[in-house]
Scaffold this active site. Structure first.
Site, PDB file in Angstrom:
ATOM      1  N   GLN A   1       1.895  -5.993  -3.391  1.00 40.05           N
ATOM      2  CA  GLN A   1       2.358  -6.201  -2.007  1.00 40.05           C
ATOM      3  C   GLN A   1       3.641  -5.387  -1.746  1.00 40.05           C
ATOM      4  O   GLN A   1       3.813  -4.344  -2.336  1.00 40.05           O
ATOM      5  CB  GLN A   1       2.562  -7.699  -1.713  1.00 40.05           C
ATOM      6  CG  GLN A   1       1.261  -8.485  -1.613  1.00 40.05           C
ATOM      7  CD  GLN A   1       0.631  -8.851  -2.931  1.00 40.05           C
ATOM      8  OE1 GLN A   1       1.275  -9.427  -3.771  1.00 40.05           O
ATOM      9  NE2 GLN A   1      -0.626  -8.527  -3.113  1.00 40.05           N
TER      10      GLN A   1
ATOM     11  N   HIS B   1      -4.839  -1.494  -5.765  1.00 35.17           N
ATOM     12  CA  HIS B   1      -4.028  -0.392  -6.282  1.00 35.17           C
ATOM     13  C   HIS B   1      -4.946   0.748  -6.712  1.00 35.17           C
ATOM     14  O   HIS B   1      -5.771   0.584  -7.610  1.00 35.17           O
ATOM     15  CB  HIS B   1      -3.170  -0.862  -7.466  1.00 35.17           C
ATOM     16  CG  HIS B   1      -2.151  -1.893  -7.069  1.00 35.17           C
ATOM     17  ND1 HIS B   1      -1.313  -2.508  -7.953  1.00 35.17           N
ATOM     18  CD2 HIS B   1      -1.843  -2.408  -5.850  1.00 35.17           C
ATOM     19  CE1 HIS B   1      -0.519  -3.351  -7.294  1.00 35.17           C
ATOM     20  NE2 HIS B   1      -0.831  -3.317  -6.019  1.00 35.17           N
TER      21      HIS B   1
ATOM     22  N   LYS C   1       1.884   2.120  -5.119  1.00 33.54           N
ATOM     23  CA  LYS C   1       2.437   1.583  -6.371  1.00 33.54           C
ATOM     24  C   LYS C   1       1.481   1.868  -7.534  1.00 33.54           C
ATOM     25  O   LYS C   1       1.899   2.203  -8.640  1.00 33.54           O
ATOM     26  CB  LYS C   1       2.647   0.062  -6.250  1.00 33.54           C
ATOM     27  CG  LYS C   1       3.622  -0.340  -5.145  1.00 33.54           C
ATOM     28  CD  LYS C   1       3.660  -1.849  -4.941  1.00 33.54           C
ATOM     29  CE  LYS C   1       2.388  -2.424  -4.382  1.00 33.54           C
ATOM     30  NZ  LYS C   1       2.032  -1.988  -3.007  1.00 33.54           N
TER      31      LYS C   1
ATOM     32  N   ASP D   1       0.809  -1.232   0.000  1.00 31.35           N
ATOM     33  CA  ASP D   1       0.000   0.000   0.000  1.00 31.35           C
ATOM     34  C   ASP D   1       0.834   1.270   0.000  1.00 31.35           C
ATOM     35  O   ASP D   1       0.432   2.301   0.536  1.00 31.35           O
ATOM     36  CB  ASP D   1      -0.959   0.016   1.215  1.00 31.35           C
ATOM     37  CG  ASP D   1      -1.896  -1.169   1.199  1.00 31.35           C
ATOM     38  OD1 ASP D   1      -2.270  -1.597   0.095  1.00 31.35           O
ATOM     39  OD2 ASP D   1      -2.245  -1.666   2.282  1.00 31.35           O
TER      40      ASP D   1
HETATM   41  P1  GDP Z   1      -0.772   0.377  -3.535  1.00 35.32           P
HETATM   42  O1  GDP Z   1      -1.374  -0.894  -3.066  1.00 35.32           O
HETATM   43  O2  GDP Z   1       0.703   0.444  -3.284  1.00 35.32           O
HETATM   44  O3  GDP Z   1      -1.105   0.726  -4.958  1.00 35.32           O
HETATM   45  O4  GDP Z   1      -1.425   1.547  -2.619  1.00 35.32           O
HETATM   46  P2  GDP Z   1      -2.985   1.697  -2.249  1.00 35.32           P
HETATM   47  O5  GDP Z   1      -3.713   2.210  -3.432  1.00 35.32           O
HETATM   48  O6  GDP Z   1      -3.496   0.481  -1.583  1.00 35.32           O
HETATM   49  O7  GDP Z   1      -2.887   2.791  -1.105  1.00 35.32           O
HETATM   50  C1  GDP Z   1      -2.339   4.043  -1.353  1.00 35.32           C
HETATM   51  C2  GDP Z   1      -3.371   5.106  -0.958  1.00 35.32           C
HETATM   52  O8  GDP Z   1      -2.733   6.352  -0.834  1.00 35.32           O
HETATM   53  C3  GDP Z   1      -4.463   5.305  -1.996  1.00 35.32           C
HETATM   54  O9  GDP Z   1      -5.663   5.629  -1.359  1.00 35.32           O
HETATM   55  C4  GDP Z   1      -3.934   6.477  -2.815  1.00 35.32           C
HETATM   56  O10 GDP Z   1      -4.977   7.216  -3.449  1.00 35.32           O
HETATM   57  C5  GDP Z   1      -3.288   7.305  -1.733  1.00 35.32           C
HETATM   58  N1  GDP Z   1      -2.137   8.122  -2.145  1.00 35.32           N
HETATM   59  C6  GDP Z   1      -1.195   7.853  -3.073  1.00 35.32           C
HETATM   60  N2  GDP Z   1      -0.208   8.770  -3.045  1.00 35.32           N
HETATM   61  C7  GDP Z   1      -0.549   9.661  -2.085  1.00 35.32           C
HETATM   62  C8  GDP Z   1       0.079  10.842  -1.560  1.00 35.32           C
HETATM   63  O11 GDP Z   1       1.157  11.249  -1.976  1.00 35.32           O
HETATM   64  N3  GDP Z   1      -0.581  11.482  -0.564  1.00 35.32           N
HETATM   65  C9  GDP Z   1      -1.778  11.056  -0.058  1.00 35.32           C
HETATM   66  N4  GDP Z   1      -2.355  11.752   0.894  1.00 35.32           N
HETATM   67  N5  GDP Z   1      -2.372   9.935  -0.510  1.00 35.32           N
HETATM   68  C10 GDP Z   1      -1.767   9.242  -1.506  1.00 35.32           C
HETATM   69  P1  IMO Z   2      -0.953  -4.111  -2.334  1.00 34.84           P
HETATM   70  O1  IMO Z   2      -0.502  -4.610  -3.690  1.00 34.84           O
HETATM   71  C1  IMO Z   2      -0.952  -4.682   1.990  1.00 34.84           C
HETATM   72  C2  IMO Z   2      -0.992  -8.836   3.426  1.00 34.84           C
HETATM   73  C3  IMO Z   2      -2.231  -9.279   4.164  1.00 34.84           C
HETATM   74  C4  IMO Z   2      -1.627 -10.288   5.116  1.00 34.84           C
HETATM   75  C5  IMO Z   2      -0.551 -10.955   4.262  1.00 34.84           C
HETATM   76  C6  IMO Z   2      -0.979 -12.272   3.634  1.00 34.84           C
HETATM   77  O2  IMO Z   2      -2.237  -3.390  -2.352  1.00 34.84           O
HETATM   78  O3  IMO Z   2       0.156  -3.369  -1.669  1.00 34.84           O
HETATM   79  P2  IMO Z   2      -2.585 -12.878   1.599  1.00 34.84           P
HETATM   80  O4  IMO Z   2      -4.046 -12.619   1.378  1.00 34.84           O
HETATM   81  O5  IMO Z   2      -1.701 -12.300   0.554  1.00 34.84           O
HETATM   82  O6  IMO Z   2      -2.275 -14.323   1.849  1.00 34.84           O
HETATM   83  O7  IMO Z   2      -2.237 -12.116   2.978  1.00 34.84           O
HETATM   84  O8  IMO Z   2      -0.235 -10.031   3.248  1.00 34.84           O
HETATM   85  N1  IMO Z   2      -1.241  -8.270   2.072  1.00 34.84           N
HETATM   86  C7  IMO Z   2      -1.178  -6.958   1.790  1.00 34.84           C
HETATM   87  N2  IMO Z   2      -0.982  -5.891   2.601  1.00 34.84           N
HETATM   88  N3  IMO Z   2      -1.072  -4.519   0.646  1.00 34.84           N
HETATM   89  C8  IMO Z   2      -1.249  -5.575  -0.173  1.00 34.84           C
HETATM   90  O9  IMO Z   2      -1.241  -5.457  -1.514  1.00 34.84           O
HETATM   91  C9  IMO Z   2      -1.344  -6.873   0.395  1.00 34.84           C
HETATM   92  N4  IMO Z   2      -1.524  -8.101  -0.120  1.00 34.84           N
HETATM   93  C10 IMO Z   2      -1.443  -8.948   0.917  1.00 34.84           C
HETATM   94  O10 IMO Z   2      -2.830  -8.191   4.847  1.00 34.84           O
HETATM   95  O11 IMO Z   2      -0.969  -9.627   6.171  1.00 34.84           O
HETATM   96 MG    MG Z   3      -2.926  -1.534  -1.823  1.00 32.93          MG
END
Ligand code: GDP
Ligand code: IMO
Ligand code: MG
Length: 430
Positions: A222, A41, A16, A13
């Site tokens: 991840q 994502h 990416k 999270d």
């Molecule tokens: P990923 O799994 O790595 O793609 O990340 P996620 O989408 O799960 O979580 C990132 C969160 O942060 C999302 O809600 C994005 O919209 C938000 N986000 C991304 N970049 C920024 C930033 O620079 N500032 C803030 N406040 N939010 C961001």
């Molecule tokens: P993105 O791509 C954050 C974590 C789960 C759990 C562990 C194993 O959005 O960054 P699983 O279901 O994969 O067997 O769970 O991995 N986990 C993540 N945490 N971001 C993710 O993906 C995750 N994908 C799995 O919370 O701790």
């Molecule tokens: Mg994510």
């Protein structure tokens, strides 16, 4: 041969998805290399929010091919829902292609994921219950069903029959009724009919793009510390989110990777169980969770919050041989008088400067913090490094110096536009 890998440098999270969208506009091919719909994502573009779980975040650019790589495990139902939802949000998308070698996630994988979690009692991993672990277990046990078999009308019924027998006997050990072969076959054959046109042998296609010098972006899911080998085992996912996984999950050899960017937040988050040395299990953590809206994209769970762990980040830089850092959420750390960063750990009275691989040991370490000055103001309109407050720039410099990895990109908000390119040359490794 500009081939760029984007990985998560923490526990997932890190944003990416946002980065893949931003750089995807320049790429001919975007390939997701690992995981399944455990990922979430987020992309915010032109006022719309897109949430991708399986589809590469590059799909929003109509001249880009978006591939689901061979390292992935794909839930057909989830994929079709996501495809329909994305098309409803934006009618013109890139070309979707699915590797014939990717594995398929079935209902028994999801059931077993929940049942196995339940059986772990106090030692729950905190999985997303999307069936990811059980699907990779089948892959390793060599009984998984791959996309090429799934879309083959002759072979799929035969393979499903054999596998379902094994899975039903396992479900019976948990006191569960067997799944009906006819029901699963009927439901999944309908999905296969819709998915068939997207399935291809992707390795030759990727190799040709690389040879032709096209821009190829490999999208990680991840994060480094959720890697099956390099992460906080057993509190990890069942695939390889590190840069090495990009070779395995796409069929590109290591000599053809030109650049690796590691995405990290200015602080740390983690979802699920497992050690987290800099965790702020207190009001401050709650405050950052609230202002940062730190709730999971896939499961909606509140993310655990902690200060930036530079010991861990330096480890991630080494594991992934990072060319550059992409530092996100700089905006969220505004208006703190001071900010703490972990620069060492204390273990049994001694100081150490590395991440122990054993989780029992890692859960005993105490972070040693260095205090850095905070800054004030709303950073979301900054578009150049010079627009940032001096203390924010000093914070980024400290990260780069400590990890010996330069900052390539800075994110100051969730929107595509809220991005600062700090060092263009690091991006495609040209
Ligand atoms: P990923 O799994 O790595 O793609 O990340 P996620 O989408 O799960 O979580 C990132 C969160 O942060 C999302 O809600 C994005 O919209 C938000 N986000 C991304 N970049 C920024 C930033 O620079 N500032 C803030 N406040 N939010 C961001
Ligand atoms: P993105 O791509 C954050 C974590 C789960 C759990 C562990 C194993 O959005 O960054 P699983 O279901 O994969 O067997 O769970 O991995 N986990 C993540 N945490 N971001 C993710 O993906 C995750 N994908 C799995 O919370 O701790
Ligand atoms: Mg994510």
């Amino acid at each position: 041969m500009p081939t760029l890998v984007i990985v998560g440098a923490q526990w997932g999270d890190e944003a990416k998805g946002k980065l893949v969208d931003v750089l995807g506009s320049q790429a001919n091919l975007v390939v997701r290399f690992a995981g399944g719909n455990n990922a979430g994502h987020t992309v915010i573009a032109k006022g719309k929010e897109f949430k991708f779980h399986l589809i590469p975040a590059g799909i929003l650019h109509k001249n880009t091919k978006a591939l689901l790589g061979s390292g992935m495990v794909v839930c057909p139902k989830g994929l079709l829902e996501e495809w329909d939802r994305t098309l409803a949000q934006q009618s013109e998308l890139g070309e979707l292609i699915i590797s014939s070698a990717a594995h398929v996630v079935f209902p028994y994988h999801r059931m077993l994921d929940s049942l196995e979690e339940e059986a772990r009692g106090d030692n729950k991993i905190g999985t997303t219950t999307r069936g990811i672990g059980p699907a990779y277990q089948d892959k390793v046990a060599r009984i998984g069903i791959r996309m090429s078999e799934f879309v083959d009308k002759i072979r799929f019924p035969i393979r499903l029959k054999a596998v379902l027998e094994v899975k039903n006997s396992y479900l019976a050990q948990f006191g569960k009724e067997p799944l009906s072969y006819d029901d699963v076959l009927a439901e999944y054959s309908a999905y296969a009919d819709r998915i068939r046109p997207f399935v291809r042998d992707t390795e030759p296609m990727v190799a040709e793009a690389v040879e032709a010098g096209e821009k190829v972006l490999l999208e990680g899911a991840q994060g480094t510390f959720l890697d099956l080998d390099s992460g906080t085992y057993p509190y990890v996912t069942s695939s390889h989110p590190v840069a090495g996984g990009a070779c395995l999950g796409t069929g590109i050899g290591p000599r053809h990777i030109d650049s690796v960017l590691g995405v990290c937040k200015t602080y740390t988050t983690r979802v699920g169980g497992g050690p987290f040395p800099t965790e702020l299990d207190n009001e401050l953590g709650d405050h950052i969770r609230t202002i940062g809206k730190e709730f999971g994209t896939t499961t909606g769970r509140g993310r655990r919050i902690g200060w930036l762990d530079l010991v861990a980040l330096r480890h991630a830089c080494r594991l992934n041989s990072l060319s550059g850092l992409v530092v996100t959420r700089l905006d969220i750390l505004s208006n703190f008088e001071t900010i703490q960063v972990a620069v060492k750990y204390r273990l049994d009275g001694a100081e150490i400067d590395y991440v122990p691989s054993d989780v029992d040991v890692l859960s005993r370490v105490e972070p040693v913090y260095q205090e850095l000055p905070g800054w004030e103001g709303d950073l979301r309109s900054a578009r150049k490094v010079e627009d940032l407050p001096r203390e924010a720039r000093a914070y980024l410099d400290f990260m780069a110096e400590f990890t010996k990895t330069p900052v390539a990109i800075i994110s100051v908000g969730p929107d595509r536009e809220e991005t600062i390119i700090a060092n263009e040359n690091l991006i495609w490794g040209e």
